[in-house]
Design an enzyme around this catalytic site. Structure first.
Site, PDB file in Angstrom:
ATOM      1  N   SER A   1      -3.445   7.932  12.611  1.00  0.00           N
ATOM      2  CA  SER A   1      -3.152   8.200  14.018  1.00  0.00           C
ATOM      3  C   SER A   1      -4.424   8.463  14.813  1.00  0.00           C
ATOM      4  O   SER A   1      -5.472   8.832  14.267  1.00  0.00           O
ATOM      5  CB  SER A   1      -2.219   9.405  14.144  1.00  0.00           C
ATOM      6  OG  SER A   1      -2.908  10.599  13.831  1.00  0.00           O
TER       7      SER A   1
ATOM      8  N   GLU B   1     -10.434  -2.227   5.013  1.00  0.00           N
ATOM      9  CA  GLU B   1      -9.357  -2.701   5.886  1.00  0.00           C
ATOM     10  C   GLU B   1      -9.875  -3.044   7.277  1.00  0.00           C
ATOM     11  O   GLU B   1      -9.323  -3.901   7.954  1.00  0.00           O
ATOM     12  CB  GLU B   1      -8.272  -1.623   5.990  1.00  0.00           C
ATOM     13  CG  GLU B   1      -7.082  -2.013   6.847  1.00  0.00           C
ATOM     14  CD  GLU B   1      -6.043  -0.920   6.911  1.00  0.00           C
ATOM     15  OE1 GLU B   1      -4.893  -1.227   7.250  1.00  0.00           O
ATOM     16  OE2 GLU B   1      -6.364   0.248   6.621  1.00  0.00           O
TER      17      GLU B   1
ATOM     18  N   GLU C   1      -5.052  10.930  16.690  1.00  0.00           N
ATOM     19  CA  GLU C   1      -5.455  12.330  16.573  1.00  0.00           C
ATOM     20  C   GLU C   1      -6.306  12.566  15.329  1.00  0.00           C
ATOM     21  O   GLU C   1      -7.334  13.260  15.376  1.00  0.00           O
ATOM     22  CB  GLU C   1      -4.210  13.225  16.546  1.00  0.00           C
ATOM     23  CG  GLU C   1      -3.434  13.276  17.849  1.00  0.00           C
ATOM     24  CD  GLU C   1      -2.585  12.042  18.109  1.00  0.00           C
ATOM     25  OE1 GLU C   1      -2.076  11.900  19.235  1.00  0.00           O
ATOM     26  OE2 GLU C   1      -2.435  11.209  17.185  1.00  0.00           O
TER      27      GLU C   1
ATOM     28  N   GLN D   1       0.833  -1.201   0.000  1.00  0.00           N
ATOM     29  CA  GLN D   1       0.000   0.000   0.000  1.00  0.00           C
ATOM     30  C   GLN D   1       0.869   1.254   0.000  1.00  0.00           C
ATOM     31  O   GLN D   1       1.615   1.487   0.938  1.00  0.00           O
ATOM     32  CB  GLN D   1      -0.899  -0.011   1.243  1.00  0.00           C
ATOM     33  CG  GLN D   1      -1.868   1.141   1.348  1.00  0.00           C
ATOM     34  CD  GLN D   1      -2.705   1.033   2.610  1.00  0.00           C
ATOM     35  OE1 GLN D   1      -2.179   0.842   3.699  1.00  0.00           O
ATOM     36  NE2 GLN D   1      -4.013   1.144   2.472  1.00  0.00           N
ATOM     37  N   GLY D   2       0.781   2.057  -1.052  1.00  0.00           N
ATOM     38  CA  GLY D   2       1.567   3.279  -1.175  1.00  0.00           C
ATOM     39  C   GLY D   2       0.765   4.502  -0.777  1.00  0.00           C
ATOM     40  O   GLY D   2       0.314   5.259  -1.650  1.00  0.00           O
ATOM     41  N   TYR D   3       0.559   4.689   0.523  1.00  0.00           N
ATOM     42  CA  TYR D   3      -0.205   5.826   1.027  1.00  0.00           C
ATOM     43  C   TYR D   3       0.719   6.848   1.703  1.00  0.00           C
ATOM     44  O   TYR D   3       0.957   7.931   1.206  1.00  0.00           O
ATOM     45  CB  TYR D   3      -1.258   5.360   2.032  1.00  0.00           C
ATOM     46  CG  TYR D   3      -2.559   4.863   1.439  1.00  0.00           C
ATOM     47  CD1 TYR D   3      -2.646   4.410   0.127  1.00  0.00           C
ATOM     48  CD2 TYR D   3      -3.718   4.813   2.207  1.00  0.00           C
ATOM     49  CE1 TYR D   3      -3.842   3.949  -0.406  1.00  0.00           C
ATOM     50  CE2 TYR D   3      -4.920   4.352   1.687  1.00  0.00           C
ATOM     51  CZ  TYR D   3      -4.977   3.920   0.386  1.00  0.00           C
ATOM     52  OH  TYR D   3      -6.164   3.469  -0.138  1.00  0.00           O
ATOM     53  N   SER D   4       1.229   6.508   2.888  1.00  0.00           N
ATOM     54  CA  SER D   4       1.972   7.468   3.718  1.00  0.00           C
ATOM     55  C   SER D   4       3.251   7.953   3.049  1.00  0.00           C
ATOM     56  O   SER D   4       3.893   7.223   2.288  1.00  0.00           O
ATOM     57  CB  SER D   4       2.322   6.832   5.067  1.00  0.00           C
ATOM     58  OG  SER D   4       1.160   6.568   5.818  1.00  0.00           O
TER      59      SER D   4
ATOM     60  N   SER E   1       4.180  -1.513   4.298  1.00  0.00           N
ATOM     61  CA  SER E   1       4.259  -2.871   4.841  1.00  0.00           C
ATOM     62  C   SER E   1       4.488  -3.901   3.744  1.00  0.00           C
ATOM     63  O   SER E   1       3.789  -3.908   2.723  1.00  0.00           O
ATOM     64  CB  SER E   1       2.961  -3.215   5.582  1.00  0.00           C
ATOM     65  OG  SER E   1       2.757  -2.330   6.658  1.00  0.00           O
TER      66      SER E   1
END
Length: 389
Positions: free
Chosen positions: A368, A249, A370, A131-134, A166
């Protein structure tokens, strides 16, 4: 609420339980308990073989519609499958990102050609995904991604960096959120691209974690390419598609996660008995609270079963992430003085030490705490938006 199982459901339970008992034997019996959070490095190739063995017997992507290679299980049967799998001690599966995230996303938002190209190989566990998100400057704030993709003839050309990716070291493909409209910002101008990993323009670098392992990676794209038609949901609609993926997910499989959590809690209690810390009334109270918290997580999961989780996904993530992080701290208290000693030199950890160190990230990865609170406050409770620079 509690699930009510029909006679057909119980027959299905007997089927999967019998199959697991018959097949978790021989070389596969040695895989019991392998893998899982912080231990994805364990017997990876052997677990991949196990996953392909399951696929050959029709036990891959069981929640998918039959026309896409799944079994079309009902919600109750999906719960049974995940519960029985967890209870059997079977190893953590290596195909999670393809089966639980990308596959349902393609079924919902992909073109007929994309489904025909990718879904059969996910079912057969022939292609693995990451997964190429962050990104370094866009962790939980996915709308701040800076990775760019520009259409050049019949190809997208991708440049940028992803982080905390990951299992990228094992994957053949990555679903990437990239900015495809020059000058766009935030949620606008994003696209959801399917990018092959094995090409000169992609570099995967492992990130060494506190556990001494490297499930996470940095991924660098330097003029990496992918076909023009490998954009899911259409160019510019990446935010919608990415949110759908996050919703999937946190679906039915979270009930199996809770069975694994229960096993970890049992391990903490056993450690407390062994070390004598169980005699501490404060520790016993903490164990009771952990049990209560796990029941709350389970009840919430039952209440919100099925399909894309939407805003409920934020509640789910908040509930389990903090609970699991606190369980890691409880594990160290249960082990007492032994918690500061490695199992073997130079740095072999026991299971509870791995739990503690890996769970420090639980309230960060996957969104997160938050950010989840902001989502709940703004989109569920209707409170004013947080001021942003």
């Amino acid at each position: 609420m509690e699930l009510t199982y029909s006679a057909e459901d119980e027959a299905f339970r007997a089927e999967i339980r019998t199959w697991l008992e018959a097949n978790l034997t021989g070389k596969f019996a040695e895989l019991r308990g392998k893998g899982g959070s912080g231990r994805e490095h364990e017997a990876f190739e052997e677990r991949l073989e196990w996953n392909r063995h399951m696929a050959a017997a029709g036990w891959s992507c069981v929640a998918w519609p039959v026309e896409y290679g799944g079994r079309g299980l009902t919600i109750a049967q999906q719960v049974i499958f995940h519960e029985e799998y967890a209870r059997s001690g079977a190893p953590a599966r290596v195909n999670h990102l393809g089966e639980e995230l990308l596959g349902p996303t393609l079924i919902e938002h992909g073109t007929a050609e994309q489904k025909a190209r990718f879904l059969p190989k996910i079912v057969a566990v022939e292609e693995l995904w990451c997964q190429g998100y962050s990104e370094p400057g866009a962790g939980s704030d996915l709308a701040a991604v800076a990775t760019q993709a520009r259409l050049n003839g019949d190809q997208w050309v991708v440049n940028g960096q992803k982080v905390w990716t990951s299992l990228a070291q094992h994957a053949q493909w990555c679903f990437v959120v990239a900015r495809t409209e020059e000058g766009s910002s935030r949620h606008a101008g994003l696209s959801y691209l399917l990018v092959p990993i094995d090409q000169p323009g992609v570099e995967v670098r492992p990130i060494l974690q506190l556990t001494g392992t490297s499930e996470f990676n940095e991924v660098f794209f330097t003029d990496a390419t992918t076909a023009a038609d490998l954009v899911v949901g259409g160019a510019g609609n990446g935010w919608k598609v990415a949110m759908a993926t996050l919703g999937f997910e946190r679906g039915v499989s979270t009930l199996a996660q809770q069975i694994a959590f229960r096993a970890e809690l049992d391990g903490v209690i056993e450690a407390a008995k062994k070390s004598g810390t169980i005699d501490d009334p404060i520790l016993r109270d903490a164990i009771v609270r952990a049990h209560q918290g796990l029941e709350i997580i389970r009840l919430h999961a039952l209440r919100t079963l099925g399909g894309e989780q939407g805003l409920n996904a934020s509640v789910t993530k908040l509930l389990w992430a903090r609970w699991h992080r606190d369980l890691g701290e409880l594990a160290m208290a249960a082990e007492g003085a032994l918690s500061i000693l490695v199992k073997e030199a130079p740095y072999e950890l026991d299971e509870l030490q791995t739990l503690f160190l890996f769970s420090r990230a639980d309230t960060l990865y996957g969104g997160s705490d938050e950010v989840q609170r902001n989502v709940i406050a703004e989109r569920i409770l209707g409170l004013p938006r947080e001021a942003r620079a």
